[in-house]
Scaffold this motif. Structure first.
Motif, PDB file in Angstrom:
ATOM      1  N   LYS A 275       0.845  -1.203   0.000  1.00 28.43           N
ATOM      2  CA  LYS A 275       0.000   0.000   0.000  1.00 28.43           C
ATOM      3  C   LYS A 275       0.872   1.241   0.000  1.00 28.43           C
ATOM      4  O   LYS A 275       0.573   2.236  -0.645  1.00 28.43           O
ATOM      5  CB  LYS A 275      -0.904   0.015   1.235  1.00 28.43           C
ATOM      6  CG  LYS A 275      -2.132  -0.852   1.094  1.00 28.43           C
ATOM      7  CD  LYS A 275      -3.028  -0.610   2.287  1.00 28.43           C
ATOM      8  CE  LYS A 275      -4.231  -1.530   2.289  1.00 28.43           C
ATOM      9  NZ  LYS A 275      -4.853  -1.587   3.602  1.00 28.43           N
ATOM     10  N   GLY A 276       1.974   1.183   0.768  1.00 31.76           N
ATOM     11  CA  GLY A 276       2.903   2.314   0.854  1.00 31.76           C
ATOM     12  C   GLY A 276       3.499   2.619  -0.513  1.00 31.76           C
ATOM     13  O   GLY A 276       3.632   3.778  -0.890  1.00 31.76           O
ATOM     14  N   ARG A 277       3.866   1.536  -1.267  1.00 36.16           N
ATOM     15  CA  ARG A 277       4.431   1.740  -2.607  1.00 36.16           C
ATOM     16  C   ARG A 277       3.410   2.399  -3.518  1.00 36.16           C
ATOM     17  O   ARG A 277       3.732   3.295  -4.292  1.00 36.16           O
ATOM     18  CB  ARG A 277       4.895   0.402  -3.196  1.00 36.16           C
ATOM     19  CG  ARG A 277       6.334   0.049  -2.805  1.00 36.16           C
ATOM     20  CD  ARG A 277       6.882  -1.061  -3.669  1.00 36.16           C
ATOM     21  NE  ARG A 277       6.147  -2.303  -3.497  1.00 36.16           N
ATOM     22  CZ  ARG A 277       6.385  -3.170  -2.516  1.00 36.16           C
ATOM     23  NH1 ARG A 277       7.328  -2.923  -1.639  1.00 36.16           N
ATOM     24  NH2 ARG A 277       5.687  -4.289  -2.418  1.00 36.16           N
ATOM     25  N   LYS A 278       2.130   1.934  -3.397  1.00 37.66           N
ATOM     26  CA  LYS A 278       1.065   2.534  -4.218  1.00 37.66           C
ATOM     27  C   LYS A 278       0.914   4.014  -3.881  1.00 37.66           C
ATOM     28  O   LYS A 278       0.744   4.861  -4.751  1.00 37.66           O
ATOM     29  CB  LYS A 278      -0.274   1.822  -3.966  1.00 37.66           C
ATOM     30  CG  LYS A 278      -0.470   0.606  -4.833  1.00 37.66           C
ATOM     31  CD  LYS A 278      -1.903   0.126  -4.708  1.00 37.66           C
ATOM     32  CE  LYS A 278      -2.040  -1.284  -5.245  1.00 37.66           C
ATOM     33  NZ  LYS A 278      -3.183  -1.971  -4.675  1.00 37.66           N
TER      34      LYS A 278
ATOM     35  N   LEU B  88       3.829  12.307   5.284  1.00 35.30           N
ATOM     36  CA  LEU B  88       5.090  12.951   4.898  1.00 35.30           C
ATOM     37  C   LEU B  88       5.402  12.752   3.419  1.00 35.30           C
ATOM     38  O   LEU B  88       5.726  13.701   2.708  1.00 35.30           O
ATOM     39  CB  LEU B  88       6.230  12.365   5.728  1.00 35.30           C
ATOM     40  CG  LEU B  88       6.519  13.085   7.040  1.00 35.30           C
ATOM     41  CD1 LEU B  88       7.321  12.199   7.975  1.00 35.30           C
ATOM     42  CD2 LEU B  88       7.281  14.376   6.787  1.00 35.30           C
ATOM     43  N   LYS B  89       5.292  11.472   2.960  1.00 35.81           N
ATOM     44  CA  LYS B  89       5.746  11.171   1.595  1.00 35.81           C
ATOM     45  C   LYS B  89       4.734  11.566   0.536  1.00 35.81           C
ATOM     46  O   LYS B  89       5.108  11.990  -0.554  1.00 35.81           O
ATOM     47  CB  LYS B  89       6.042   9.668   1.470  1.00 35.81           C
ATOM     48  CG  LYS B  89       7.312   9.277   2.170  1.00 35.81           C
ATOM     49  CD  LYS B  89       7.759   7.910   1.760  1.00 35.81           C
ATOM     50  CE  LYS B  89       9.088   7.563   2.418  1.00 35.81           C
ATOM     51  NZ  LYS B  89       9.357   6.133   2.408  1.00 35.81           N
ATOM     52  N   VAL B  90       3.430  11.377   0.836  1.00 38.80           N
ATOM     53  CA  VAL B  90       2.411  11.568  -0.195  1.00 38.80           C
ATOM     54  C   VAL B  90       1.955  13.018  -0.279  1.00 38.80           C
ATOM     55  O   VAL B  90       1.667  13.524  -1.352  1.00 38.80           O
ATOM     56  CB  VAL B  90       1.196  10.633   0.054  1.00 38.80           C
ATOM     57  CG1 VAL B  90       0.132  10.808  -1.013  1.00 38.80           C
ATOM     58  CG2 VAL B  90       1.652   9.194   0.120  1.00 38.80           C
ATOM     59  N   ILE B  91       1.881  13.707   0.865  1.00 30.63           N
ATOM     60  CA  ILE B  91       1.367  15.083   0.853  1.00 30.63           C
ATOM     61  C   ILE B  91       2.503  16.103   1.062  1.00 30.63           C
ATOM     62  O   ILE B  91       2.730  16.975   0.228  1.00 30.63           O
ATOM     63  CB  ILE B  91       0.312  15.300   1.975  1.00 30.63           C
ATOM     64  CG1 ILE B  91      -0.731  14.187   1.987  1.00 30.63           C
ATOM     65  CG2 ILE B  91      -0.292  16.717   1.897  1.00 30.63           C
ATOM     66  CD1 ILE B  91      -1.990  14.428   1.255  1.00 30.63           C
ATOM     67  N   MET B  92       3.178  15.987   2.211  1.00 31.90           N
ATOM     68  CA  MET B  92       4.052  17.090   2.629  1.00 31.90           C
ATOM     69  C   MET B  92       5.280  17.298   1.743  1.00 31.90           C
ATOM     70  O   MET B  92       5.591  18.423   1.380  1.00 31.90           O
ATOM     71  CB  MET B  92       4.470  16.890   4.087  1.00 31.90           C
ATOM     72  CG  MET B  92       3.299  17.036   5.044  1.00 31.90           C
ATOM     73  SD  MET B  92       3.674  16.491   6.708  1.00 31.90           S
ATOM     74  CE  MET B  92       4.952  17.620   7.204  1.00 31.90           C
ATOM     75  N   LEU B  93       5.971  16.183   1.402  1.00 35.23           N
ATOM     76  CA  LEU B  93       7.204  16.356   0.615  1.00 35.23           C
ATOM     77  C   LEU B  93       6.912  16.921  -0.783  1.00 35.23           C
ATOM     78  O   LEU B  93       7.507  17.942  -1.173  1.00 35.23           O
ATOM     79  CB  LEU B  93       7.991  15.034   0.555  1.00 35.23           C
ATOM     80  CG  LEU B  93       9.339  15.117  -0.159  1.00 35.23           C
ATOM     81  CD1 LEU B  93      10.279  16.101   0.543  1.00 35.23           C
ATOM     82  CD2 LEU B  93      10.013  13.750  -0.237  1.00 35.23           C
ATOM     83  N   PRO B  94       5.962  16.307  -1.556  1.00 38.12           N
ATOM     84  CA  PRO B  94       5.681  16.896  -2.875  1.00 38.12           C
ATOM     85  C   PRO B  94       5.190  18.340  -2.763  1.00 38.12           C
ATOM     86  O   PRO B  94       5.586  19.197  -3.557  1.00 38.12           O
ATOM     87  CB  PRO B  94       4.580  15.996  -3.461  1.00 38.12           C
ATOM     88  CG  PRO B  94       4.574  14.756  -2.647  1.00 38.12           C
ATOM     89  CD  PRO B  94       5.160  15.094  -1.314  1.00 38.12           C
ATOM     90  N   ALA B  95       4.338  18.626  -1.740  1.00 34.96           N
ATOM     91  CA  ALA B  95       3.789  19.981  -1.590  1.00 34.96           C
ATOM     92  C   ALA B  95       4.903  20.979  -1.264  1.00 34.96           C
ATOM     93  O   ALA B  95       4.907  22.109  -1.770  1.00 34.96           O
ATOM     94  CB  ALA B  95       2.716  20.002  -0.511  1.00 34.96           C
ATOM     95  N   MET B  96       5.867  20.558  -0.440  1.00 38.07           N
ATOM     96  CA  MET B  96       6.976  21.467  -0.100  1.00 38.07           C
ATOM     97  C   MET B  96       7.826  21.749  -1.346  1.00 38.07           C
ATOM     98  O   MET B  96       8.214  22.901  -1.598  1.00 38.07           O
ATOM     99  CB  MET B  96       7.858  20.872   1.008  1.00 38.07           C
ATOM    100  CG  MET B  96       9.007  21.792   1.364  1.00 38.07           C
ATOM    101  SD  MET B  96      10.038  21.201   2.712  1.00 38.07           S
ATOM    102  CE  MET B  96      10.899  19.864   1.930  1.00 38.07           C
TER     103      MET B  96
END
Ligand code: HEM
Length: 181
Positions: free
Chosen positions: A12-15, A92-100
Motif C-alpha cells: 500500500k505504501g508503494r502505491k 510525509l511522503k504523499v502530501i508534505m514532501l511533494p507539496a513542499m
C-alpha cells in the motif's frame, strides 16, 4: 514492518508513493502548460498553484505534530502504534514532501519573475519559510524515531512543536500579502 500484514502495508505504501509521484507529475505538467500563456496570466496561474501547494504543505505541518501527540500514548509495537507509523509516513511522503517541493519551486520562480529578491518583505518571508522547512526536516526525522520506537519526547513537547509552523505560517502570509516593509 514484517509479516503478512506488514507486506500488505508495504505494498500500500508503494502505491501511495506512486500516487505522490503522479501528483508531482500533474503539478509539473500544469507548470509546463502555463508557460504557453501570456506573462500576466502565467504569473497568476503560477501564484494559484503556489497557494494550493502551500495549503497542502501546511495541512501536513499542522496535523503531523498532532499525530505525534496521540502516538505518544500508544504502546511501541502495538497495532495502534503501527497504524500511527503508517499514517505519519504517508502524510510525509504523499502530501508534505511533494507539496513542499512545489511550494519552493513555484515560489522561487515567482520571486525571480517579480524581482523580489532584495525586497525586505521577501527576505522576511524567506526566513519564515526556512524556519518552516527546518521544522519539516525535524518532523521527518522524528517520524523515523517514532517508527523505530525511539521517541523519547513527551506529548507536551509535540504540542509546543505544533506552534512553530503556525507562527512561521502567520508571518509568511502577513509578509507576502500586507508587505509591511
Ligand atoms: C517555499 C518557499 C516560498 C517562496 C520562495 C515563496 C515566494 C512567494 C512569492 C514570490 C509570491 C508572489 C508575491 C506577489 O506576487 O506579490 C508568493 C505568493 C504567496 N505566498 Fe509564497 N513563497 C513560499 C512559501 C510560502 C508559504 C510557506 C506560504 C504560507 C504559509 C506562502 C504563502 C503565499 C501566499 C498566500 C501568496 C499569495 C500572495 C498574494 O498574491 O497576495 N508562501 N510566494
Amino acid at each position: 514492518m514484517t509479516g503478512p500484514g506488514g507486506e500488505i502495508s508495504e505494498a500500500k505504501g508503494r502505491k501511495a508513493a506512486m500516487r505522490a509521484l503522479m501528483a508531482l507529475a500533474v503539478f509539473l505538467g500544469l507548470a509546463a502548460f502555463i508557460f504557453v500563456l501570456s506573462p500576466p496570466a502565467r504569473y497568476d496561474w503560477a501564484k494559484a498553484i503556489h497557494v494550493v501547494a502551500v495549503i497542502s504543505w501546511m495541512a501536513g505541518m499542522l496535523y503531523l505534530p498532532r499525530l505525534f501527540v496521540y502516538h505518544c500514548d500508544a504502546e511501541p509495537g502495538s497495532v495502534q502504534a503501527d497504524t500511527f507509523v503508517v499514517m505519519e509516513r504517508r502524510l510525509l511522503k504523499v502530501i508534505m514532501l511533494p507539496a513542499m517541493i512545489v511550494s519552493w519551486a513555484v515560489g522561487l520562480w515567482l520571486a525571480w519573475t517579480g524581482a523580489f529578491f532584495l525586497e525586505i518583505w521577501f527576505i522576511g518571508k524567506l526566513v519564515a519559510v526556512l524556519i518552516m522547512s527546518w521544522a519539516h526536516g525535524y518532523l521527518a526525522k522524528s517520524a523515523r524515531l517514532f517508527a523505530e520506537g525511539r521517541n523519547d519526547k513527551p506529548a507536551r513537547h509535540w504540542r509546543i512543536v505544533n506552534e512553530v509552523p503556525t507562527i512561521a505560517m502567520i508571518a509568511a502570509v502577513i509578509l507576502v500579502i500586507v508587505k509591511p516593509f
